[in-house]
Design an enzyme around this catalytic site. Structure first.
Site, PDB file in Angstrom:
ATOM      1  N   LYS A   9       0.821  -1.210   0.000  1.00 10.88           N
ATOM      2  CA  LYS A   9       0.000   0.000   0.000  1.00 10.88           C
ATOM      3  C   LYS A   9       0.864   1.272   0.000  1.00 10.88           C
ATOM      4  O   LYS A   9       2.046   1.217   0.353  1.00 10.88           O
ATOM      5  CB  LYS A   9      -0.937  -0.040   1.217  1.00 10.88           C
ATOM      6  CG  LYS A   9      -1.925  -1.213   1.170  1.00 10.88           C
ATOM      7  CD  LYS A   9      -2.955  -1.131   2.283  1.00 10.88           C
ATOM      8  CE  LYS A   9      -3.989  -2.239   2.146  1.00 10.88           C
ATOM      9  NZ  LYS A   9      -5.121  -2.086   3.083  1.00 10.88           N
ATOM     10  N   TYR A  49     -12.454  -3.089  -3.801  1.00 10.54           N
ATOM     11  CA  TYR A  49     -13.043  -2.971  -2.460  1.00 10.54           C
ATOM     12  C   TYR A  49     -14.567  -2.849  -2.551  1.00 10.54           C
ATOM     13  O   TYR A  49     -15.181  -2.113  -1.781  1.00 10.54           O
ATOM     14  CB  TYR A  49     -12.440  -1.774  -1.724  1.00 10.54           C
ATOM     15  CG  TYR A  49     -11.025  -2.001  -1.204  1.00 10.54           C
ATOM     16  CD1 TYR A  49     -10.664  -3.187  -0.552  1.00 10.54           C
ATOM     17  CD2 TYR A  49     -10.052  -1.014  -1.326  1.00 10.54           C
ATOM     18  CE1 TYR A  49      -9.378  -3.385  -0.061  1.00 10.54           C
ATOM     19  CE2 TYR A  49      -8.761  -1.208  -0.836  1.00 10.54           C
ATOM     20  CZ  TYR A  49      -8.434  -2.391  -0.205  1.00 10.54           C
ATOM     21  OH  TYR A  49      -7.154  -2.587   0.295  1.00 10.54           O
ATOM     22  N   PHE A  57     -15.930   4.778   6.079  1.00  6.94           N
ATOM     23  CA  PHE A  57     -14.505   5.061   5.898  1.00  6.94           C
ATOM     24  C   PHE A  57     -14.047   4.927   4.442  1.00  6.94           C
ATOM     25  O   PHE A  57     -12.875   5.171   4.134  1.00  6.94           O
ATOM     26  CB  PHE A  57     -13.654   4.146   6.795  1.00  6.94           C
ATOM     27  CG  PHE A  57     -13.843   2.673   6.541  1.00  6.94           C
ATOM     28  CD1 PHE A  57     -13.177   2.027   5.506  1.00  6.94           C
ATOM     29  CD2 PHE A  57     -14.704   1.927   7.335  1.00  6.94           C
ATOM     30  CE1 PHE A  57     -13.349   0.674   5.272  1.00  6.94           C
ATOM     31  CE2 PHE A  57     -14.886   0.572   7.104  1.00  6.94           C
ATOM     32  CZ  PHE A  57     -14.209  -0.056   6.062  1.00  6.94           C
ATOM     33  N   ARG A  85      -2.086 -15.012   3.771  1.00  4.55           N
ATOM     34  CA  ARG A  85      -3.053 -14.377   4.685  1.00  4.55           C
ATOM     35  C   ARG A  85      -2.581 -14.536   6.125  1.00  4.55           C
ATOM     36  O   ARG A  85      -2.689 -13.620   6.932  1.00  4.55           O
ATOM     37  CB  ARG A  85      -4.438 -15.023   4.561  1.00  4.55           C
ATOM     38  CG  ARG A  85      -5.381 -14.409   3.545  1.00  4.55           C
ATOM     39  CD  ARG A  85      -5.700 -12.957   3.742  1.00  4.55           C
ATOM     40  NE  ARG A  85      -6.870 -12.692   4.536  1.00  4.55           N
ATOM     41  CZ  ARG A  85      -7.568 -11.555   4.508  1.00  4.55           C
ATOM     42  NH1 ARG A  85      -7.191 -10.552   3.726  1.00  4.55           N
ATOM     43  NH2 ARG A  85      -8.610 -11.377   5.263  1.00  4.55           N
ATOM     44  N   THR A  91      -6.677  -7.439  10.263  1.00  8.66           N
ATOM     45  CA  THR A  91      -6.818  -6.177   9.514  1.00  8.66           C
ATOM     46  C   THR A  91      -6.247  -4.982  10.280  1.00  8.66           C
ATOM     47  O   THR A  91      -5.531  -4.159   9.715  1.00  8.66           O
ATOM     48  CB  THR A  91      -8.311  -5.932   9.181  1.00  8.66           C
ATOM     49  OG1 THR A  91      -8.801  -7.055   8.448  1.00  8.66           O
ATOM     50  CG2 THR A  91      -8.493  -4.671   8.373  1.00  8.66           C
ATOM     51  N   ARG A 102       1.495  -7.208   9.497  1.00  8.40           N
ATOM     52  CA  ARG A 102       0.765  -6.078  10.078  1.00  8.40           C
ATOM     53  C   ARG A 102       1.117  -5.903  11.561  1.00  8.40           C
ATOM     54  O   ARG A 102       1.238  -4.783  12.058  1.00  8.40           O
ATOM     55  CB  ARG A 102      -0.745  -6.270   9.889  1.00  8.40           C
ATOM     56  CG  ARG A 102      -1.176  -6.064   8.430  1.00  8.40           C
ATOM     57  CD  ARG A 102      -2.612  -6.479   8.201  1.00  8.40           C
ATOM     58  NE  ARG A 102      -3.108  -6.111   6.880  1.00  8.40           N
ATOM     59  CZ  ARG A 102      -4.253  -6.544   6.380  1.00  8.40           C
ATOM     60  NH1 ARG A 102      -5.017  -7.386   7.085  1.00  8.40           N
ATOM     61  NH2 ARG A 102      -4.632  -6.174   5.177  1.00  8.40           N
ATOM     62  N   ASN A 112      -2.479  -0.433   6.775  1.00  7.13           N
ATOM     63  CA  ASN A 112      -2.081  -1.735   7.311  1.00  7.13           C
ATOM     64  C   ASN A 112      -1.160  -2.528   6.369  1.00  7.13           C
ATOM     65  O   ASN A 112      -1.258  -3.744   6.255  1.00  7.13           O
ATOM     66  CB  ASN A 112      -3.323  -2.539   7.714  1.00  7.13           C
ATOM     67  CG  ASN A 112      -4.273  -2.732   6.569  1.00  7.13           C
ATOM     68  OD1 ASN A 112      -3.987  -2.308   5.449  1.00  7.13           O
ATOM     69  ND2 ASN A 112      -5.385  -3.385   6.818  1.00  7.13           N
ATOM     70  N   HIS A 115      -2.340  -5.417   1.138  1.00  5.19           N
ATOM     71  CA  HIS A 115      -3.551  -6.194   0.850  1.00  5.19           C
ATOM     72  C   HIS A 115      -3.102  -7.606   0.494  1.00  5.19           C
ATOM     73  O   HIS A 115      -2.072  -7.782  -0.152  1.00  5.19           O
ATOM     74  CB  HIS A 115      -4.301  -5.603  -0.347  1.00  5.19           C
ATOM     75  CG  HIS A 115      -5.290  -6.584  -0.929  1.00  5.19           C
ATOM     76  ND1 HIS A 115      -6.538  -6.782  -0.386  1.00  5.19           N
ATOM     77  CD2 HIS A 115      -5.177  -7.468  -1.958  1.00  5.19           C
ATOM     78  CE1 HIS A 115      -7.161  -7.734  -1.074  1.00  5.19           C
ATOM     79  NE2 HIS A 115      -6.352  -8.173  -2.031  1.00  5.19           N
ATOM     80  N   GLU A 126      -8.448 -11.198  -8.618  1.00  4.63           N
ATOM     81  CA  GLU A 126      -7.595 -10.030  -8.368  1.00  4.63           C
ATOM     82  C   GLU A 126      -6.354 -10.033  -9.265  1.00  4.63           C
ATOM     83  O   GLU A 126      -5.936  -8.987  -9.765  1.00  4.63           O
ATOM     84  CB  GLU A 126      -7.228  -9.979  -6.877  1.00  4.63           C
ATOM     85  CG  GLU A 126      -8.454  -9.641  -6.027  1.00  4.63           C
ATOM     86  CD  GLU A 126      -8.242  -9.742  -4.521  1.00  4.63           C
ATOM     87  OE1 GLU A 126      -7.118 -10.091  -4.071  1.00  4.63           O
ATOM     88  OE2 GLU A 126      -9.207  -9.463  -3.782  1.00  4.63           O
TER      89      GLU A 126
HETATM   90  N1  UDP Z   1     -10.404  -0.814   6.427  1.00  2.00           N
HETATM   91  C1  UDP Z   1     -10.500   0.326   7.207  1.00  2.00           C
HETATM   92  N2  UDP Z   1     -11.356   0.316   8.291  1.00  2.00           N
HETATM   93  C2  UDP Z   1     -12.114  -0.775   8.613  1.00  2.00           C
HETATM   94  C3  UDP Z   1     -12.014  -1.928   7.804  1.00  2.00           C
HETATM   95  C4  UDP Z   1     -11.147  -1.916   6.721  1.00  2.00           C
HETATM   96  O1  UDP Z   1      -9.842   1.331   6.945  1.00  2.00           O
HETATM   97  O2  UDP Z   1     -12.871  -0.717   9.610  1.00  2.00           O
HETATM   98  C5  UDP Z   1      -9.485  -0.819   5.276  1.00  2.00           C
HETATM   99  C6  UDP Z   1      -8.140  -1.485   5.591  1.00  2.00           C
HETATM  100  O3  UDP Z   1      -7.124  -0.797   4.876  1.00  2.00           O
HETATM  101  C7  UDP Z   1      -8.369  -2.880   5.022  1.00  2.00           C
HETATM  102  C8  UDP Z   1      -9.217  -2.598   3.788  1.00  2.00           C
HETATM  103  O4  UDP Z   1     -10.078  -1.547   4.202  1.00  2.00           O
HETATM  104  O5  UDP Z   1      -7.146  -3.532   4.708  1.00  2.00           O
HETATM  105  C9  UDP Z   1     -10.018  -3.799   3.302  1.00  2.00           C
HETATM  106  O6  UDP Z   1     -10.820  -4.277   4.353  1.00  2.00           O
HETATM  107  P1  UDP Z   1     -11.019  -5.846   4.586  1.00  2.00           P
HETATM  108  O7  UDP Z   1     -12.132  -6.002   5.564  1.00  2.00           O
HETATM  109  O8  UDP Z   1     -11.142  -6.542   3.276  1.00  2.00           O
HETATM  110  O9  UDP Z   1      -9.660  -6.254   5.368  1.00  2.00           O
HETATM  111  P2  UDP Z   1      -8.372  -7.079   4.898  1.00  2.00           P
HETATM  112  O10 UDP Z   1      -8.843  -8.186   3.981  1.00  2.00           O
HETATM  113  O11 UDP Z   1      -7.448  -6.108   4.194  1.00  2.00           O
HETATM  114  O12 UDP Z   1      -7.774  -7.597   6.175  1.00  2.00           O
HETATM  115 MG    MG Z   2     -10.088  -8.080   2.348  1.00  2.00          MG
END
Ligand code: UDP
Ligand code: MG
Length: 154
Positions: A9, A49, A57, A85, A91, A102, A112, A115, A126
């Site tokens: 990111k 997304y 957000f 993962r 997250t 992370r 974070n 991705h 993707e």
């Molecule tokens: N995100 C955020 N606030 C939240 C949840 C997600 O800013 O409450 C952002 C964060 O950068 C995250 C991305 O949105 O990596 C995608 O969210 P997802 O739930 O898919 O989480 P990930 O798969 O990245 O763990």
């Molecule tokens: Mg995700």
């Protein structure tokens, strides 16, 4: 072998963590099948997304993901999606376990670090979204026989 998709990111580019993050994947034994720098636009981020477009957000997430170019990667390895993962961690970086990317490199829920695809089906979608077919390379690294037993290699 299975492939997964990663984005380093903008905050990771800004903080100079690119090498350290890629180093972890290489040390683990994942092979780089594709890698490039690109600028993300609103269109591709709304697809990527799509599960979050209605969240409050989302405008901040869009801005954050467009702040600088990103580095996208396709990593290859046995069970690559699950392995990456689990290396990525929860997250929210403040809740992510130490030892995860992370957990070790961040303090934010939004900023974070990376991705990582969350399922084999989404990894395929993707990779196709961010790479052209000729940008994904099929080769056999010399280290493969030291990384896996013969029955683990497809
Ligand atoms: N995100 C955020 N606030 C939240 C949840 C997600 O800013 O409450 C952002 C964060 O950068 C995250 C991305 O949105 O990596 C995608 O969210 P997802 O739930 O898919 O989480 P990930 O798969 O990245 O763990
Ligand atoms: Mg995700």
């Amino acid at each position: 072998m299975e492939q997964t998709f990663i984005i380093l990111k903008p905050s990771t580019i800004q903080r100079g963590l690119v090498g350290q993050v890629i180093d972890r994947f290489q040390k683990k034994g994942l092979f780089i099948a594709g890698i490039k720098m690109m600028r993300l636009d609103e269109k591709i981020l709304r697809e990527h997304y799509s599960h979050l477009v209605d969240r409050p957000f989302f405008p901040d997430l869009l801005k954050s993901m467009m702040a600088t170019p990103v580095i996208v990667m396709c990593l290859r390895g046995k069970d690559a999606v699950e392995v990456v993962r689990s290396m990525t961690g929860a997250t929210n970086c403040r809740k992510a376990a130490s030892g995860t990317i992370r957990g070790d490199f961040g303090m934010s829920g939004q900023e974070n670090i990376i991705h990582a695809s969350d399922s084999v089906d989404n990894a395929i979608i993707e990779i196709n979204r961010f790479f052209r077919p000729e940008e994904i390379f099929d080769y056999s690294p010399l280290t493969i026989s030291a990384t896996y037993s013969p029955d683990e290699i497809d």
